[in-house]
Write a protein that holds these residues in place. Structure first.
Motif, PDB file in Angstrom:
ATOM      1  N   SER A 184       5.321  18.801  -4.638  1.00 27.27           N
ATOM      2  CA  SER A 184       4.455  17.368  -3.868  1.00 27.27           C
ATOM      3  C   SER A 184       5.174  16.646  -3.262  1.00 27.27           C
ATOM      4  CB  SER A 184       5.338  16.557  -5.670  1.00 27.27           C
ATOM      5  OG  SER A 184       6.511  16.458  -5.649  1.00 27.27           O
ATOM      6  N   ILE A 185       4.376  15.881  -2.688  1.00 27.09           N
ATOM      7  CA  ILE A 185       5.126  15.085  -1.250  1.00 27.09           C
ATOM      8  C   ILE A 185       5.181  13.614  -1.279  1.00 27.09           C
ATOM      9  CG2 ILE A 185       4.029  14.441   0.592  1.00 27.09           C
ATOM     10  CD1 ILE A 185       3.266  17.121   0.559  1.00 27.09           C
ATOM     11  N   GLU A 186       6.283  13.071  -1.278  1.00 26.73           N
ATOM     12  CA  GLU A 186       6.733  11.912  -1.596  1.00 26.73           C
ATOM     13  C   GLU A 186       6.926  11.049  -0.108  1.00 26.73           C
ATOM     14  OE1 GLU A 186       8.646  10.046  -4.349  1.00 26.73           O
ATOM     15  OE2 GLU A 186      10.250  10.155  -3.064  1.00 26.73           O
ATOM     16  N   ILE A 187       6.149  10.188   0.064  1.00 28.35           N
ATOM     17  CA  ILE A 187       6.342   9.418   2.101  1.00 28.35           C
ATOM     18  C   ILE A 187       6.802   8.300   1.776  1.00 28.35           C
ATOM     19  CG2 ILE A 187       4.680   9.005   4.040  1.00 28.35           C
ATOM     20  CD1 ILE A 187       2.946  11.136   2.929  1.00 28.35           C
ATOM     21  N   THR A 188       7.951   7.846   2.063  1.00 27.24           N
ATOM     22  CA  THR A 188       8.536   6.498   1.968  1.00 27.24           C
ATOM     23  C   THR A 188       8.065   5.794   3.029  1.00 27.24           C
ATOM     24  OG1 THR A 188       9.354   6.727   0.347  1.00 27.24           O
ATOM     25  CG2 THR A 188      10.258   4.987   1.187  1.00 27.24           C
ATOM     26  N   THR A 189       7.895   4.585   3.372  1.00 29.21           N
ATOM     27  CA  THR A 189       7.630   4.142   4.885  1.00 29.21           C
ATOM     28  C   THR A 189       7.468   2.330   4.542  1.00 29.21           C
ATOM     29  OG1 THR A 189       6.437   3.859   7.060  1.00 29.21           O
ATOM     30  CG2 THR A 189       5.624   4.432   5.105  1.00 29.21           C
ATOM     31  N   ARG A 190       6.660   1.449   5.766  1.00 34.02           N
ATOM     32  CA  ARG A 190       6.984   0.005   5.426  1.00 34.02           C
ATOM     33  C   ARG A 190       5.798  -0.029   6.064  1.00 34.02           C
ATOM     34  NH1 ARG A 190      12.426   0.473   6.314  1.00 34.02           N
ATOM     35  NH2 ARG A 190      13.128  -1.219   5.203  1.00 34.02           N
ATOM     36  N   VAL A 191       4.963  -0.919   5.621  1.00 34.19           N
ATOM     37  CA  VAL A 191       3.284  -1.297   6.451  1.00 34.19           C
ATOM     38  C   VAL A 191       3.702  -2.853   5.881  1.00 34.19           C
ATOM     39  CG1 VAL A 191       1.796   0.249   4.771  1.00 34.19           C
ATOM     40  CG2 VAL A 191       2.421  -1.437   3.813  1.00 34.19           C
ATOM     41  N   SER A 192       1.945  -3.352   7.045  1.00 31.93           N
ATOM     42  CA  SER A 192       2.347  -4.687   7.374  1.00 31.93           C
ATOM     43  C   SER A 192       1.143  -5.398   7.191  1.00 31.93           C
ATOM     44  CB  SER A 192       1.871  -5.229   8.812  1.00 31.93           C
ATOM     45  OG  SER A 192       0.389  -4.145   9.144  1.00 31.93           O
ATOM     46  N   ASP A 193       0.206  -4.689   5.969  1.00 31.37           N
ATOM     47  CA  ASP A 193      -1.335  -5.400   5.008  1.00 31.37           C
ATOM     48  C   ASP A 193      -1.188  -4.013   3.849  1.00 31.37           C
ATOM     49  OD1 ASP A 193      -3.099  -6.317   4.997  1.00 31.37           O
ATOM     50  OD2 ASP A 193      -3.727  -7.009   6.606  1.00 31.37           O
ATOM     51  N   ILE A 194      -0.739  -4.556   3.151  1.00 32.95           N
ATOM     52  CA  ILE A 194      -0.937  -3.810   2.054  1.00 32.95           C
ATOM     53  C   ILE A 194      -1.974  -3.868   1.301  1.00 32.95           C
ATOM     54  CG2 ILE A 194       0.099  -5.865   0.418  1.00 32.95           C
ATOM     55  CD1 ILE A 194       0.786  -1.816  -0.305  1.00 32.95           C
TER      56      ILE A 194
END
Length: 516
Positions: free
Chosen positions: A416-426
């Motif tokens: 499984s691949i889990e990517i954690t980041t921040r987005v400016s426009d959900i």
């Protein structure tokens, strides 16, 4: 379907490839494999019975228990192991371990006397020449001519070379092997030293009636040769062992311990755990994880640092990409992030490890004997009566060589691949990756799982107060996908055994009985 294993050749259109980029990828491959090795070794500990090694570019057909043994499973576990790239090894597409063992290694083995023992044997031959000539003459007069065809057949049964004399035929083959019933009982030839020469008729229960006419001559010869009979015994026993090993490895059948596979052929047998046990473990909670910190450096590249150190700058679409239905595509530049940093975690669940054990020769059945190989390698450099190579060894023994096998295998579900980041426009992000959408995922340029665009399911969580998004790509459960004969598991790695090394250095495994 292919397991991750680096290095991967990037030099292709559309990726801005260069020799420098390729070296960066190779550097990342070495760091990735080293981190995976470290984490797997830590998780599995002493269960491995050796050093964990990443296995390159292979899936394992884990469900072996068909009506007959799954031929695809057998081909994998019988694969020769050779060095791969970046500290990994290759298994598939290299060759057959049992075939190399039978037709190259065993074919070149023979018993040789040391210089001192050969001189003793030659001296005894001079003192026994009269009784030997008389024995051969009486045998041919009473039991028939000893032809070259008979000599060849007997030499093969005894595991001896072409220098097999008429005297060898009578004493070693007829007397010590056939007439004593040792061949019929699948035993090694009767030791000649200590034979009760006054009780030969009782000893030779499988002799022909006409053999009685020459027993006195056999007794005379053995009496004259008494001082070197122990040397003949060692030669006979070693020769018979080599002959049986060659026969059982080259021509396995139901009588000598051969394994019937799903292509309706008999092959050299290996022992594995029951398929049901593998199923339970693949559905279990045992897992290995690996985390990476990723920084977008430009529109095309990412700097990836692996936990524990090591990393490189590599092309963004090469690092991770996903493809869905109707030409849908997703990668780390498919959405507007409010930060150029993200964390990526890969988790291999259902980690399962087990021994792969060739059946050891004993009592006429089985095909493998590691001690024969280590003795022959050791004897290359010394004047010693024992098993030797007839010429230069046909394979290279030891780490880095071309004669090795997997003795302990580690498999799992696909990662499984889990990517954690921040987005400016959900809202815009949710349009690029809808909940529970189906995808085909590639990591480091290689498709994971079936390669189809629905093997992985995507979900994500959003923390509104921070803008943090955690994206999860979850693979399908391999235990529920495909027909039994086509079920495959991800290969994390395993332990490599190098036959022929001294016993203290060669990886040893515990024999597991097949559950059938």
């Amino acid at each position: 379907m292919r397991a991750l294993a680096l290095t991967v050749t990037l030099l292709g259109p559309g990726l801005g490839a260069s020799l420098a980029a390729q070296e960066d990828i190779n550097e990342f491959g070495r760091a990735f494999n080293q981190a995976l090795k470290k984490n797997a070794q830590k998780q599995l500990g002493t269960r491995l019975k050796g050093e964990f090694t990443v296995i390159q570019d292979s899936d394992f057909p884990w469900f072996w228990d068909l009506e007959e043994f799954n031929i695809d499973t057998w081909r994998f576990i019988d694969g020769l192991v050779t060095p791969g790239e970046d500290g990994a090894v290759k298994v598939r597409g290299v060759g057959s371990f049992s075939d190399t063992y039978a037709n190259q290694v065993l074919s070149d083995l023979m018993f040789k006397f040391s210089k001192e023992d050969q001189e003793k044997k030659d001296a005894a031959g001079s003192s026994t020449s009269a009784s030997a000539r008389q024995l051969v003459r009486q045998y041919e007069d009473n039991l028939g001519k000893i032809t070259s065809d008979k000599l060849t057949k007997a030499a093969g049964a005894m595991g001896q070379d072409d220098d097999f004399s008429k005297l060898d035929y009578i004493i070693d083959y007829k007397f010590a092997y056939l007439w004593t019933c040792r061949k019929a009982e699948k035993l090694s030839p009767l030791p000649l030293a200590g034979v009760d020469l006054n009780n030969l008729p009782r000893l030779l229960q499988c002799r022909s009636a006409s053999a009685g006419k020459i027993l006195n001559y056999i007794s005379n010869y053995l009496g004259d040769a008494n001082k070197v009979l122990g040397l003949f015994d060692r030669q006979n026993q070693a020769g018979q062992l080599l002959g049986s090993l060659r026969n059982n490895a080259r021509d396995p059948d139901e009588n000598n311990g051969g394994l019937k596979t799903s292509d309706d052929k008999f092959r050299p047998d290996y022992r594995l755990p029951a398929a049901g046990l593998l199923l339970n473990q693949l559905q279990g909670d045992n897992a290995v994880s690996l985390s990476m910190n990723v920084v977008k450096e430009s529109g095309h590249d990412v700097l990836v640092n692996i936990e524990g150190g090591g990393g490189a700058t590599i092309p963004l679409p090469f690092f991770f990409s996903a493809s869905g239905e109707a030409s849908a595509a997703f990668n780390l530049s498919s959405f507007q992030a409010s930060s150029n940093q993200m964390k990526v975690k890969m988790t291999w669940s259902g980690v399962t490890d087990f021994d792969i054990t060739p059946t050891t020769y004993a009592g006429g059945t089985g095909w493998y004997n590691g001690k024969v190989l280590s003795d022959a390698v050791k004897n290359q450099s010394r004047d010693w009566s024992g098993i030797h190579f007839n010429s230069t060894p046909p394979v290279q023994f030891g780490p880095g060589g071309d004669f090795a096998r997997i003795s302990h295998l580690v498999i799992s579900q696909y990662p499984s691949i889990e990517i954690t980041t921040r987005v400016s426009d959900i809202n815009r992000f949710s349009q690029s990756l809808t909940q529970k959408s189906k995808w085909g995922v590639s990591f480091l340029g290689l498709p994971l799982g079936s390669g189809s665009n629905d093997f992985y399911e995507a979900t994500w969580d959003h923390k509104e107060e921070t803008g943090e998004v955690t994206i999860r790509f979850q693979p399908g459960d391999i235990t529920n996908i495909g027909a039994d004969s086509q079920k495959v598991a991800y290969v994390l790695g395993g332990v490599v055994e190098y036959p022929g090394l001294p016993v203290s250095e060669e990886v040893r495994t515990v024999r597991l009985e097949r559950g059938r």
